[in-house]
Design an enzyme around this catalytic site. Structure first.
Site, mmCIF file in Angstrom:
data_model
loop_
_atom_site.group_PDB
_atom_site.id
_atom_site.type_symbol
_atom_site.label_atom_id
_atom_site.label_comp_id
_atom_site.label_asym_id
_atom_site.label_seq_id
_atom_site.Cartn_x
_atom_site.Cartn_y
_atom_site.Cartn_z
ATOM 1 N N HIS A 161 0.827 -1.191 -0.081
ATOM 2 C CA HIS A 161 -0.172 -0.075 -0.019
ATOM 3 C C HIS A 161 0.698 1.269 -0.168
ATOM 4 O O HIS A 161 0.859 2.206 0.895
ATOM 5 C CB HIS A 161 -0.822 -0.113 1.308
ATOM 6 N N ASP A 180 -1.595 3.069 3.423
ATOM 7 C CA ASP A 180 -1.266 2.882 4.899
ATOM 8 C C ASP A 180 -0.137 1.807 5.095
ATOM 9 O O ASP A 180 -0.129 1.321 6.363
ATOM 10 C CB ASP A 180 -2.642 2.490 5.530
ATOM 11 N N ARG A 245 -6.777 4.025 2.905
ATOM 12 C CA ARG A 245 -6.137 2.708 2.835
ATOM 13 C C ARG A 245 -5.010 2.668 1.676
ATOM 14 O O ARG A 245 -3.895 2.470 2.074
ATOM 15 C CB ARG A 245 -6.980 1.811 2.768
ATOM 16 N N ALA A 286 -14.847 1.020 6.471
ATOM 17 C CA ALA A 286 -14.639 0.508 5.221
ATOM 18 C C ALA A 286 -15.720 0.870 4.449
ATOM 19 O O ALA A 286 -16.913 0.379 4.805
ATOM 20 C CB ALA A 286 -14.382 -1.040 4.987
ATOM 21 N N TYR A 288 -19.087 2.939 3.537
ATOM 22 C CA TYR A 288 -20.114 3.509 4.255
ATOM 23 C C TYR A 288 -20.005 3.023 5.723
ATOM 24 O O TYR A 288 -19.506 1.923 5.988
ATOM 25 C CB TYR A 288 -21.554 3.437 3.696
ATOM 26 N N ASP A 290 -21.680 1.312 7.896
ATOM 27 C CA ASP A 290 -23.078 0.547 7.723
ATOM 28 C C ASP A 290 -22.772 -0.719 8.522
ATOM 29 O O ASP A 290 -23.856 -1.581 8.458
ATOM 30 C CB ASP A 290 -23.263 0.560 6.415
ATOM 31 N N GLU A 327 -18.077 -0.492 12.892
ATOM 32 C CA GLU A 327 -18.112 0.833 12.359
ATOM 33 C C GLU A 327 -18.673 1.798 13.139
ATOM 34 O O GLU A 327 -18.494 3.012 13.309
ATOM 35 C CB GLU A 327 -18.373 0.522 10.878
HETATM 36 CA CA LIG Z 1 -18.789 -0.219 5.942
#
Ligand SMILES: [Ca+2]
Ligand SMILES: [Ca+2]
Ligand SMILES: [Ca+2]
Length: 461
Positions: A161, A180, A245, A286, A288, A290, A327
């Site tokens: 990365h 990252d 990321r 990661a 949204y 959610d 999250e």
């Molecule tokens: Ca997510």
């Protein structure tokens, strides 16, 4: 030898991969037609391709450690500069981004070109990986890049990365992506992830840039910190945005808006609108916020069993000693969700047998021309592992995308970067030399159709 059972199994896997590989909202057979030709091949890791003011294509070769120029009519090429101090050791490091000063070849004396590359900062056989931004002056008469001047060195880089995409802003600042470092992932899973860590005032004073992992930087053209960079948690540094990321695409669009693409873990690749002082969430979120198919598991904080004592190869299984955080239990007032993900899957989605929910985005660009009907003000997002370019229509204010993405230029290639001809009808795509993509049947393959090439796609109405 292929057995019948093996063949049937392979066909079933192929079918399931084919069936699952598409986000169902993607338009896979858009109406526009293009002709393709191979403009150049045999390149050593073309990484950035850019349309220059003298109507040529300039290309960085990641492992070739040079900047070359390609004539877009006949493919003739010449070397603009060799950069032997570039250090390249694996599939991501080497000579990376390139950006033109807005005044290049316009007679103002600002004939400058900027590159980003990795180098070895340790003497002898030791290896200290670092990332640098360098300026060259373009000697137009001699067709060479001359007078190298390192404007920012000692930036962090590691074995995953890397990032390294550069853009020259309409505000006459330089923008640079830094990944990252793959921390908390794969071979680097026991390294703490620093994408949320910000430099302190003492770090800035000491020119300690180690907290620049997982950031997008904004630089003055001499590498210094712009006076109008955001002050984040009390500190002004090169950091423009954070919580990234693996950002590999970065491009400006109309009204100075800045768009970025970055790799998600095994779902939730992102396309972001980048604004100063914003937090893009990684590794706490990661895509949204959610709670779908992702939880932040901090391997480096494992206890009582230290991370490096944990068994490897456990796949997605998180041992009980590794702390996790949902999250939605993370709150940061600067969090900014993506414009779009490729793609978000439900918790329980079987990534192993159904296939990864990622496109692995490479470069991005913004199409603002009139040559292709329906394309004006579109984001073009390249995929490394699906051999495709996805077009997203920008809303009139550029702050959102509208409608379904359309998929173009399917081939067994890894599309690394893009350049647009100002004729509005011609695109150039740079391809990787090695790595996985997908063939016409949607099955993963390592046999690439056009490795190390610049492909020209011309609109054919
Ligand atoms: Ca997510
Ligand atoms: Ca480009
Ligand atoms: Ca994000």
């Amino acid at each position: 030898m292929t057995t019948l059972a093996g063949l049937v199994g392979a066909i079933l896997i192929a079918l399931s991969v084919t069936a699952s590989m598409q986000d169902s909202t993607i338009v896979t057979s858009p109406p526009e037609h293009f002709t393709m030709r191979v403009l150049a091949s045999g390149l050593e890791g073309p990484w950035e391709v850019a349309w220059s003011p003298d109507q040529q294509l300039w290309v960085t070769e990641r492992t070739g450690r040079r900047v070359i120029r390609i004539n877009p009519s006949n493919g003739a090429r010449s070397v603009l500069v060799n950069i032997p101090e570039v250090n390249t050791t694996f599939t991501q490091d080497g000579l990376l981004g390139l950006a033109f000063h807005a005044d290049l070849m316009r007679g103002t004396g600002n004939d400058f070109v900027y590159v980003a590359f990795t180098y070895d900062d340790a003497p002898g056989t030791a290896l200290a990986r670092r990332l640098a931004v360098r300026r060259y002056r373009y000697d137009e008469a001699g067709s060479k890049l001359v007078e190298p001047l390192d404007i920012l060195t000692g930036l962090p880089t590691d074995t995953d990365h890397v990032g390294g995409r550069l853009a020259f802003g309409p505000d006459r600042k330089l923008y640079l992506t830094i990944g990252d470092q793959g921390s908390n992932f794969g071979a680097n899973r026991c390294n703490a992830n620093h994408a949320q860590d910000l430099p302190t005032a003492a770090d800035v004073k000491a020119k300690n840039w180690s907290r620049y992992q997982g950031k997008i930087l904004r630089l003055e053209l001499d590498g210094s910190i712009p006076a109008d960079n955001p002050t984040i948690e009390g500190v002004r540094s090169h950091v423009f945005s954070w919580g990234h990321r693996n950002p590999l695409g970065l491009a400006f669009g109309p009204n100075g808006r800045l768009y970025e693409s970055e790799h998600g873990p095994s779902s939730d690749d992102e396309v972001n609108l980048i604004e100063g002082g914003r937090n893009y969430g990684w590794p706490n979120v990661a895509g949204y916020k959610d709670d779908k198919a992702y939880v932040y598991a901090n391997w480096s904080a494992s206890q009582p069993q230290p991370c490096d004592s944990l068994p490897r190869g456990g796949g997605d299984t998180i041992p009980p000693s590794v702390p996790t955080q949902a999250e939605t239990s993370w709150n940061n007032p600067h969090f900014t969700p993506p414009l779009r993900t490729f793609f978000t899957v439900e918790t329980g989605y079987d990534l192993r047998t159904i296939g990864s929910g990622t496109i692995a985005p490479g470069g991005v660009d913004v199409y603002t021309g009139d040559g292709i009907p329906g394309w004006k003000n579109s984001l073009l997002v390249l995929s490394l592992i699906r051999g495709a370019v996805y077009r997203l229509s920008l809303a009139p204010d550029g702050r959102s995308v509208q409608g379904a993405p359309s998929e173009y230029f399917k081939s067994a290639n890894r599309y690394r970067d893009i350049a647009l001809n100002p004729d509005g009808r011609t695109l150039y795509l740079a391809t990787d030399v090695t790595g996985p993509s997908r063939n016409a049947a949607g099955v993963v393959t390592q046999t690439l159709a056009n490795p190390g090439s610049i492909l020209e796609f011309k609109y054919a109405p």
